[in-house]
Design an enzyme around this catalytic site. Structure first.
Site, PDB file in Angstrom:
ATOM      1  N   PRO A 180      -4.981  -0.155  19.039  1.00 28.13           N
ATOM      2  CA  PRO A 180      -4.730  -0.669  17.674  1.00 28.13           C
ATOM      3  C   PRO A 180      -4.725   0.289  16.515  1.00 28.13           C
ATOM      4  O   PRO A 180      -4.263  -0.106  15.320  1.00 28.13           O
ATOM      5  CB  PRO A 180      -5.970  -1.788  17.270  1.00 28.13           C
ATOM      6  CG  PRO A 180      -6.952  -0.994  18.197  1.00 28.13           C
ATOM      7  CD  PRO A 180      -6.298  -0.748  19.503  1.00 28.13           C
ATOM      8  N   TYR A 214      -9.840   5.145   7.029  1.00 24.57           N
ATOM      9  CA  TYR A 214     -10.250   5.470   8.456  1.00 24.57           C
ATOM     10  C   TYR A 214     -11.350   6.723   8.279  1.00 24.57           C
ATOM     11  O   TYR A 214     -11.022   7.656   7.825  1.00 24.57           O
ATOM     12  CB  TYR A 214      -8.846   6.083   9.222  1.00 24.57           C
ATOM     13  CG  TYR A 214      -7.617   5.219   9.230  1.00 24.57           C
ATOM     14  CD1 TYR A 214      -6.952   4.974   8.173  1.00 24.57           C
ATOM     15  CD2 TYR A 214      -7.530   4.465  10.534  1.00 24.57           C
ATOM     16  CE1 TYR A 214      -5.905   4.129   8.530  1.00 24.57           C
ATOM     17  CE2 TYR A 214      -6.471   3.713  10.652  1.00 24.57           C
ATOM     18  CZ  TYR A 214      -5.593   3.469   9.608  1.00 24.57           C
ATOM     19  OH  TYR A 214      -4.560   2.529   9.770  1.00 24.57           O
ATOM     20  N   HIS A 252       0.647  -1.029   0.012  1.00 22.73           N
ATOM     21  CA  HIS A 252      -0.224  -0.119  -0.107  1.00 22.73           C
ATOM     22  C   HIS A 252       0.939   1.271  -0.049  1.00 22.73           C
ATOM     23  O   HIS A 252       1.866   1.326   0.706  1.00 22.73           O
ATOM     24  CB  HIS A 252      -0.815   0.051   1.076  1.00 22.73           C
ATOM     25  CG  HIS A 252      -2.015  -0.801   1.184  1.00 22.73           C
ATOM     26  ND1 HIS A 252      -3.248  -0.918   1.940  1.00 22.73           N
ATOM     27  CD2 HIS A 252      -2.270  -1.964   0.319  1.00 22.73           C
ATOM     28  CE1 HIS A 252      -4.140  -1.873   1.537  1.00 22.73           C
ATOM     29  NE2 HIS A 252      -3.370  -2.411   0.462  1.00 22.73           N
ATOM     30  N   TYR A 287       3.123   6.741  10.202  1.00 23.55           N
ATOM     31  CA  TYR A 287       2.564   5.447  10.079  1.00 23.55           C
ATOM     32  C   TYR A 287       3.353   4.751   9.422  1.00 23.55           C
ATOM     33  O   TYR A 287       3.048   3.312   9.530  1.00 23.55           O
ATOM     34  CB  TYR A 287       1.470   5.944   8.961  1.00 23.55           C
ATOM     35  CG  TYR A 287       0.413   5.099   8.750  1.00 23.55           C
ATOM     36  CD1 TYR A 287      -0.767   5.030   9.387  1.00 23.55           C
ATOM     37  CD2 TYR A 287       0.638   4.122   7.723  1.00 23.55           C
ATOM     38  CE1 TYR A 287      -1.936   4.264   9.276  1.00 23.55           C
ATOM     39  CE2 TYR A 287      -0.532   3.185   7.397  1.00 23.55           C
ATOM     40  CZ  TYR A 287      -1.606   3.247   8.281  1.00 23.55           C
ATOM     41  OH  TYR A 287      -2.530   2.243   8.071  1.00 23.55           O
ATOM     42  N   LYS A 302       0.493  -0.660  15.262  1.00 20.16           N
ATOM     43  CA  LYS A 302       1.739  -0.902  15.577  1.00 20.16           C
ATOM     44  C   LYS A 302       2.177  -1.893  16.369  1.00 20.16           C
ATOM     45  O   LYS A 302       3.370  -2.097  16.452  1.00 20.16           O
ATOM     46  CB  LYS A 302       2.084   0.568  16.076  1.00 20.16           C
ATOM     47  CG  LYS A 302       1.933   1.713  15.382  1.00 20.16           C
ATOM     48  CD  LYS A 302       3.062   1.663  14.347  1.00 20.16           C
ATOM     49  CE  LYS A 302       3.025   2.937  13.609  1.00 20.16           C
ATOM     50  NZ  LYS A 302       3.803   2.711  12.122  1.00 20.16           N
TER      51      LYS A 302
HETATM   52  C1  PHB Z   1      -5.988  -4.347  10.650  1.00 16.41           C
HETATM   53  O1  PHB Z   1      -5.833  -4.613   9.391  1.00 16.41           O
HETATM   54  O2  PHB Z   1      -6.455  -5.043  11.313  1.00 16.41           O
HETATM   55  C2  PHB Z   1      -5.436  -2.854  10.863  1.00 16.41           C
HETATM   56  C3  PHB Z   1      -5.059  -2.122   9.993  1.00 16.41           C
HETATM   57  C4  PHB Z   1      -4.740  -0.717  10.199  1.00 16.41           C
HETATM   58  C5  PHB Z   1      -4.959  -0.271  11.692  1.00 16.41           C
HETATM   59  C6  PHB Z   1      -5.459  -1.105  12.483  1.00 16.41           C
HETATM   60  C7  PHB Z   1      -5.852  -2.235  12.120  1.00 16.41           C
HETATM   61  O3  PHB Z   1      -4.639   0.934  11.828  1.00 16.41           O
END
Ligand code: PHB
Ligand code: APR
Length: 392
Positions: free
Chosen positions: A292, A201, A73, A386, A296
């Site tokens: 989460p 998000y 990504h 990130y 990280k």
């Molecule tokens: C996930 O794919 O579980 C995941 C991805 C990004 C995040 C949190 C969880 O910020």
């Protein structure tokens, strides 16, 4: 009584990476894991790897399938009350992130360890750790039938947040830092192709939601929910309705599909300092938990394992203790950067409650989100955290 050089409790990413890196340098370890091999290889957990984590796994020779199957990504999206904004991670930082399930990482590492005749004792739950005041600490564990003992030069607790290792440290020898949050996450896996190539998000009036994925056929979705929420109250219909409402972009459709798993995750921040007591070292979730948001946890766990492996290799080769002494400090500098980022990113995206200053907080969130999506400097700050900063 079994004897090894390094006794590792827990076959998650931290324990397995450590065992693998030590073996590459000729150091023997035994990994004790309370669950079965099948259980840990199927347990769906995190799924996003930083570029640095991928590089580390590839350099350690366990990246072949990862290189083939991971989804690369180059950006993420923020949806703010239905309006989408892209953060071009690679353009801003030169780095990418990778979607590859934690259980896939675990599978690859177990295979590599077993092919090299490494010892992973499944269904062997560590009960306690003794002799930490001596040079040969001992782990007691439930073996086939009886309680057995494993003696080692070092014991490493990679047994996650609910393991036994942390409890072996006298409380006066460490300091704990923690924060709770007024929300949890309800997460589902849906057997349907992702509805977007990248993660989304979403900040919405109904609360936070996240669109992510594990593969081109498996979507992962999360909803912010109350801390006392019970999953039985969430029928599949209710979950889909709420998800649609939390991604209120009229030009974007969330694909529905069979829900194959659902569950609720507690959100907390936790750090223990130092991550060591004498010959016991802690790594990964055993030492620290982040919310989460930002994904990280697995990356931190693997970084700890790398730092500890280097320190132990140096000790076995030359008897020097300086890297063992600096292990905790080195890891904690990165841990605290990630703690700050995960806290900041969480507070920006979640609905923070209905208290008297909630409308004030909401305006701050919206201002911050506008800043992040319009200022290249602010966007770059988000992006570099990130994709993963090195040691800071
Ligand atoms: C996930 O794919 O579980 C995941 C991805 C990004 C995040 C949190 C969880 O910020
Ligand atoms: N004895 C033996 N094994 C144990 C014990 C015990 N007493 N207690 C826990 N375990 C095992 C668990 O079954 C698990 O397989 O320790 C392992 C810990 O692994 P993880 O929880 O995956 O922790 P870690 O390797 O630190 O990786 C952190 O996991 O929770 C996610 O988001 C987190 O992605 C992050 C990653």
């Amino acid at each position: 009584m079994m004897r090894t050089q390094v006794g590792i409790i827990g076959a998650g990413p931290a324990g397995l990476v450590l065992s693998h890196l030590l073996a590459l340098e000729g150091i023997e370890s035994v990994v004790l894991e309370s669950r079965s091999r099948q259980y840990v290889e199927r347990r769906m957990r995190a799924g996003l790897l930083e570029q640095g984590t991928v590089d580390l796994l590839c350099e350690a020779g366990v990246g072949d399938r990862l290189r083939r199957e991971a989804l690369v990504h180059h950006g993420i999206e923020l949806m703010i009350n239905g309006t989408r904004h892209r953060i071009p991670l690679t353009e801003l930082t030169g780095k990418s992130v990778f979607i590859y399930g934690q259980h896939e990482v675990v599978k690859d590492l177990i295979e590599a360890r077993l092919n090299a005749h490494g010892q992973i004792l499944f269904e062997s739950e560590a009960v306690d750790i003794n002799g930490l005041d001596s040079d040969l600490p001992t782990i007691r564990f439930r073996g086939n039938e009886a309680i057995e003992e494993l003696r080692a030069d070092f014991v490493v607790g990679c047994d996650g947040f609910h393991g036994v290792s942390r409890a072996a440290i006298p409380s006066g020898a460490v300091v704990e830092f923690q924060k709770t949050y007024p929300f949890s996450w309800l997460g589902i896996f849906a057997a349907v192709p992702p509805s977007n190539d990248e993660l989304i998000y979403s900040y919405s009036e109904r609360g936070f939601a996240l669109h992510t994925m594990r593969s081109p056929q498996l979507t992962r979705l999360y909803l912010q929910c109350a801390t006392n929420e019970v999953i039985q109250n969430w029928s599949d219909d209710r979950i889909w309705n709420e998800l649609h409402a939390r991604f209120p972009d009229p030009d974007w459709t969330l694909n529905e599909g069979p829900i194959v798993e659902k569950g609720i995750t507690d959100i907390r921040s936790y750090v223990i300092e130092p991550m060591r007591y004498r010959r016991l070292f802690l790594a990964g979730d055993a030492a620290h938990i982040v919310p989460p948001t930002g994904a990280k946890g697995m990356n931190l766990a693997i970084f700890d394992a790398r730092v500890l492996a280097d320190a132990m290799v140096d000790w076995y080769r030359s008897g020097r203790t300086d890297l063992l002494e600096s292990y905790s400090g080195t890891c904690l500098r990165r841990v605290w950067r990630v703690q700050h980022f995960s806290w900041w990113y969480s507070e920006m995206l979640h609905k923070l409650g209905d208290g008297e200053d909630s409308s004030f907080q909401q305006q701050l969130q919206l201002s911050q989100l506008r800043y992040i999506t319009t200022s290249r400097a602010a966007m770059t700050s988000l992006a570099e955290n990130y994709v993963g900063l090195g040691v800071v």
